[in-house]
Write an enzyme that holds these catalytic residues in place. Structure first.
Site, PDB file in Angstrom:
ATOM      1  N   TYR A   8       0.889  -1.096   0.083  1.00 59.92           N
ATOM      2  CA  TYR A   8      -0.057   0.067   0.041  1.00 59.92           C
ATOM      3  C   TYR A   8       0.929   1.191   0.102  1.00 59.92           C
ATOM      4  CZ  TYR A   8      -3.920   2.968   1.604  1.00 59.92           C
ATOM      5  OH  TYR A   8      -4.709   3.948   1.978  1.00 59.92           O
ATOM      6  N   ARG A  37      -5.696  10.500 -10.906  1.00 64.52           N
ATOM      7  CA  ARG A  37      -4.903  11.352  -9.783  1.00 64.52           C
ATOM      8  C   ARG A  37      -4.569  10.165  -8.776  1.00 64.52           C
ATOM      9  NH1 ARG A  37      -6.908  12.214  -4.411  1.00 64.52           N
ATOM     10  NH2 ARG A  37      -5.284  10.751  -4.425  1.00 64.52           N
ATOM     11  N   LYS A  57      -5.965  -1.091  -2.068  1.00 63.47           N
ATOM     12  CA  LYS A  57      -7.066  -1.022  -1.280  1.00 63.47           C
ATOM     13  C   LYS A  57      -7.558  -2.209  -0.874  1.00 63.47           C
ATOM     14  CE  LYS A  57      -6.497   3.725  -1.133  1.00 63.47           C
ATOM     15  NZ  LYS A  57      -6.509   4.803  -0.060  1.00 63.47           N
ATOM     16  N   GLU A  71     -12.198   5.756  -6.460  1.00 66.53           N
ATOM     17  CA  GLU A  71     -10.628   5.959  -5.547  1.00 66.53           C
ATOM     18  C   GLU A  71      -9.779   6.576  -6.818  1.00 66.53           C
ATOM     19  OE1 GLU A  71      -9.736   4.840  -2.817  1.00 66.53           O
ATOM     20  OE2 GLU A  71      -7.955   6.035  -2.854  1.00 66.53           O
ATOM     21  N   ASP A  72      -9.204   7.680  -6.290  1.00 64.33           N
ATOM     22  CA  ASP A  72      -8.126   8.691  -7.016  1.00 64.33           C
ATOM     23  C   ASP A  72      -8.699   8.911  -8.407  1.00 64.33           C
ATOM     24  OD1 ASP A  72      -6.756   8.254  -4.990  1.00 64.33           O
ATOM     25  OD2 ASP A  72      -5.266   6.903  -5.614  1.00 64.33           O
ATOM     26  N   ASP A  96     -13.398   7.537  -1.593  1.00 62.68           N
ATOM     27  CA  ASP A  96     -12.535   7.476  -0.509  1.00 62.68           C
ATOM     28  C   ASP A  96     -11.623   8.769  -0.447  1.00 62.68           C
ATOM     29  OD1 ASP A  96     -10.855   5.677   1.292  1.00 62.68           O
ATOM     30  OD2 ASP A  96      -9.358   5.345  -0.225  1.00 62.68           O
ATOM     31  N   ASP A  97     -11.268   9.187  -1.465  1.00 59.33           N
ATOM     32  CA  ASP A  97     -10.511  10.377  -1.231  1.00 59.33           C
ATOM     33  C   ASP A  97     -11.182  11.530  -0.542  1.00 59.33           C
ATOM     34  OD1 ASP A  97      -8.012   9.342  -2.521  1.00 59.33           O
ATOM     35  OD2 ASP A  97      -9.473   9.019  -4.105  1.00 59.33           O
ATOM     36  N   ASN A 156       0.522  12.027  -0.045  1.00 56.00           N
ATOM     37  CA  ASN A 156       0.770  10.810  -0.216  1.00 56.00           C
ATOM     38  C   ASN A 156       1.520  10.820  -1.494  1.00 56.00           C
ATOM     39  OD1 ASN A 156       0.054   9.360   2.043  1.00 56.00           O
ATOM     40  ND2 ASN A 156      -1.886   9.320   1.313  1.00 56.00           N
TER      41      ASN A 156
END
Ligand SMILES: O=C([O-])CC(=O)C(=O)O
Ligand SMILES: [Mg+2]
Length: 563
Positions: A102, A155, A173, A244-245, A267-268, A416
């Site tokens: 991860y 992203r 994830k 996600e992303d 999630d972000d 991150n």
């Protein structure tokens, strides 16, 4: 470890095809009886091994790799060969291996996806195949898919557009859903939506395995996402869909469009907001206060930062502030300076978070952009949060200025992976003489300062989404509501060692992550019922459901299904 259901499982695979099934394969742990029954004699060497013995060998092999990316490749190979052993190993070495599968190493794995590619995992749905999405979902052989993590790769962490390499983050994830939240790997599915890439390096890379085309946008993109979501709904109506992303531009609109149509969350925006709020509630308690007492400055006013800010404001209201009072305590700074209501080009999700210029004092009245330093000098924040994806922006001057007005500053450089962090914990502890309460997004070693050890909390979504998944599955929630997210933050804050006992970490240790996920699942399920998103059941039934849904990495006994 408690045990999964121990009854023998009838399976229809045998021989080499059984060994090729990563979810079923046990390697040399197949018993004599199974070898006979499942036609494995001769395909395996004489010794029947336990999973502990296998894990010893595998760990020694893992340890021979010196670079993190090689370790990642090794573990991903194991996952594609024998998932039970992969999770057993991971669970036994969680603190060491989580950063490998991860954040941060998964970032490099996404960047180098086509180069390090070994075997297929998950689904690649590309724009040129848009007429066949139903067919592609039908190709998934898993009988029950209960959790999907989907990205369009635009992203990835703070690393930008990685095209189909983004599936690496979906895989990572979902591994955490299993190892932290007990969601069986048989129920999970990583997906990447290949809508092209604007990353020149990938477009020019002869090895790039995705669709070599600039990203599609606008109505074509929206239509494609819609076809995908509708196809998922049709195939797996009860699935939990994690976005996600996605890029900042798309994340909020996609979430808003679908959050009442399918059980989903981003999630972000929401995962990050939930874990940050939980960490902040805990940090406020650790310094003897409440969240409503804090003045908070953000660096980064993207979808993630604004999502956190809105969640903080909701919580401050629950603690008794009015909406206006809460909003007056939260300041957003981005690359154009402090967000104020007179600025042009303010995005929809930023508008409510812009400070009213007329309400600010003289320091904010010039037409020049108001820097982070100037904001800190004048606002006197007690909390500084970084979600800028720009390394090093929490400078010594800024941090010392903050500390000169606040005895125990709460500082959270959340970007991150590690290469994007706004400040290193060791510097934050140094510049504040050990007074800062620090939490980061990526993992950091504890800091040693003046004879004391400061554990650094990893305020990462990974504390939250596995528990949300476990809770949603336990009560088959139809939606992820704000109440459920708030409940997850509270559950996490209640388990903070520093807030409870004034010693230890701000967030629970990773070794307690299963306990954390269960506690979050419990409160999330209760909140789902309170929001009308799930049927009501008793506490005992709920605990039983959470336990019976919890998958452990243990081998099951198989028998051959009668034809
Ligand atoms: O994956 C992580 O470590 C946290 C996250 O969602 C992101 O940074 O996009
Ligand atoms: Mg993310």
């Amino acid at each position: 470890m408690k045990s999964n259901n121990t009854r023998p499982v009838p399976i229809s695979y045998f021989g080499t095809s059984l060994l090729a099934m990563s979810l079923l394969n046990k390697g040399n742990a197949f018993s004599e009886e199974e070898r006979h029954d499942l036609k494995l004699y001769g395909l395996l060497s004489h010794t029947v091994e336990t999973i502990e013995e296998q894990a010893k060998r595998t760990y020694a092999q893992y340890a021979q790799h010196s670079s993190d990316i090689d370790k990642h490749i090794f573990l991903r190979d194991l996952q594609d060969t024998n998932e039970t052993l992969f999770y057993y190993l991971l669970r036994s070495h969680l603190t060491e291996m989580l950063p490998i599968i991860y954040t941060p190493v998964v970032g490099e794995a996404c960047e180098r996806f086509s180069e390090i590619y070994r075997a297929a995992r998950g689904l690649f749905i590309s724009y040129p195949d848009r007429g066949r999405i139903d067919e592609m979902l039908a190709d998934v052989t898993k009988k029950k898919v209960k959790v999907i993590v989907v990205t369009d790769g635009e992203r990835i962490l703070g690393l930008g557009d990685q095209g189909i390499g983004g599936i690496g983050i979906s895989i990572g994830k979902l591994s955490l859903y299993t190892v932290c939240g007990g969601v069986s790997p048989a129920y999970t599915l990583p997906i990447v939506l290949d809508v092209g890439t604007n990353n020149e390096r990938l477009l020019n890379d002869p090895l790039y395995m995705g669709w070599k085309h600039p990203r599609i946008t606008g109505p074509e993109y929206e239509q494609f996402i819609d076809s995908f979501v509708q196809a998922v709904k049709l195939r797996w109506p009860d699935v939990l869909l994690q976005f996600e992303d996605f890029s900042q531009r798309n994340a909020s609109p996609v979430l808003n469009r679908y959050r009442d149509q399918i059980c989903c969350f981003n999630d972000d925006i929401q995962g990050t907001a939930t874990v940050t709020l939980g960490t902040l509630i805990a940090a406020s308690r650790a310094v003897g206060e409440q969240l409503r007492d804090q003045k908070i400055v953000f660096l980064g006013a993207g979808a993630a930062g604004c999502g956190i800010a809105e969640q903080i404001i909701e919580r401050m209201k629950l603690e008794g502030l009015t909406e206006a009072e809460a909003r007056s305590r939260v300041f957003m700074v981005d690359r154009f300076g402090l967000l104020t209501d007179n600025m042009p080009n303010i995005l929809d999700f930023q508008a409510n978070l812009a400070q009213k210029k007329s309400g600010l004092a003289a320091w904010a009245q010039s037409d020049e952009e108001i820097s982070l330093l100037k904001t800190v000098q004048n606002v006197h924040p007690t909390v500084l949060i970084g979600v800028s994806a720009q390394p090093g922006l929490f400078t010594e001057e800024i941090v010392r200025t903050m500390h000169s007005h606040c005895a125990r500053p709460i500082i959270m450089p959340l970007s991150n992976p590690t290469s994007r962090v706004e400040a290193h914990p060791i510097d934050l502890i140094n510049w504040t003489n050990g007074a800062a309460v620090v939490a980061t997004g990526s993992p950091f070693m504890p800091v040693h300062f003046n004879g004391k050890v400061y554990p650094i909390a990893q305020c990462n979504n990974s504390y939250i989404f596995p528990g949300i998944g476990l809770g949603v599955l336990a009560v088959r929630a139809r939606k992820v509501t704000d109440l459920m997210l708030m409940a997850a933050s509270e559950a996490l804050a209640d388990l903070s060692p520093l807030a409870q006992a004034h010693t230890g970490g701000l967030l629970p240790d990773l070794k307690d992550i299963e306990k954390v996920s269960r506690a979050i699942a419990f409160k999330v399920s209760r909140a789902a019922q309170a929001s009308g998103a799930a049927e009501k059941i008793s506490d005992q039934d709920l605990m039983d459901r959470i336990e019976s849904n919890f998958w452990y990495p243990q081998y099951r006994t198989y028998t051959l299904k009668e034809k």
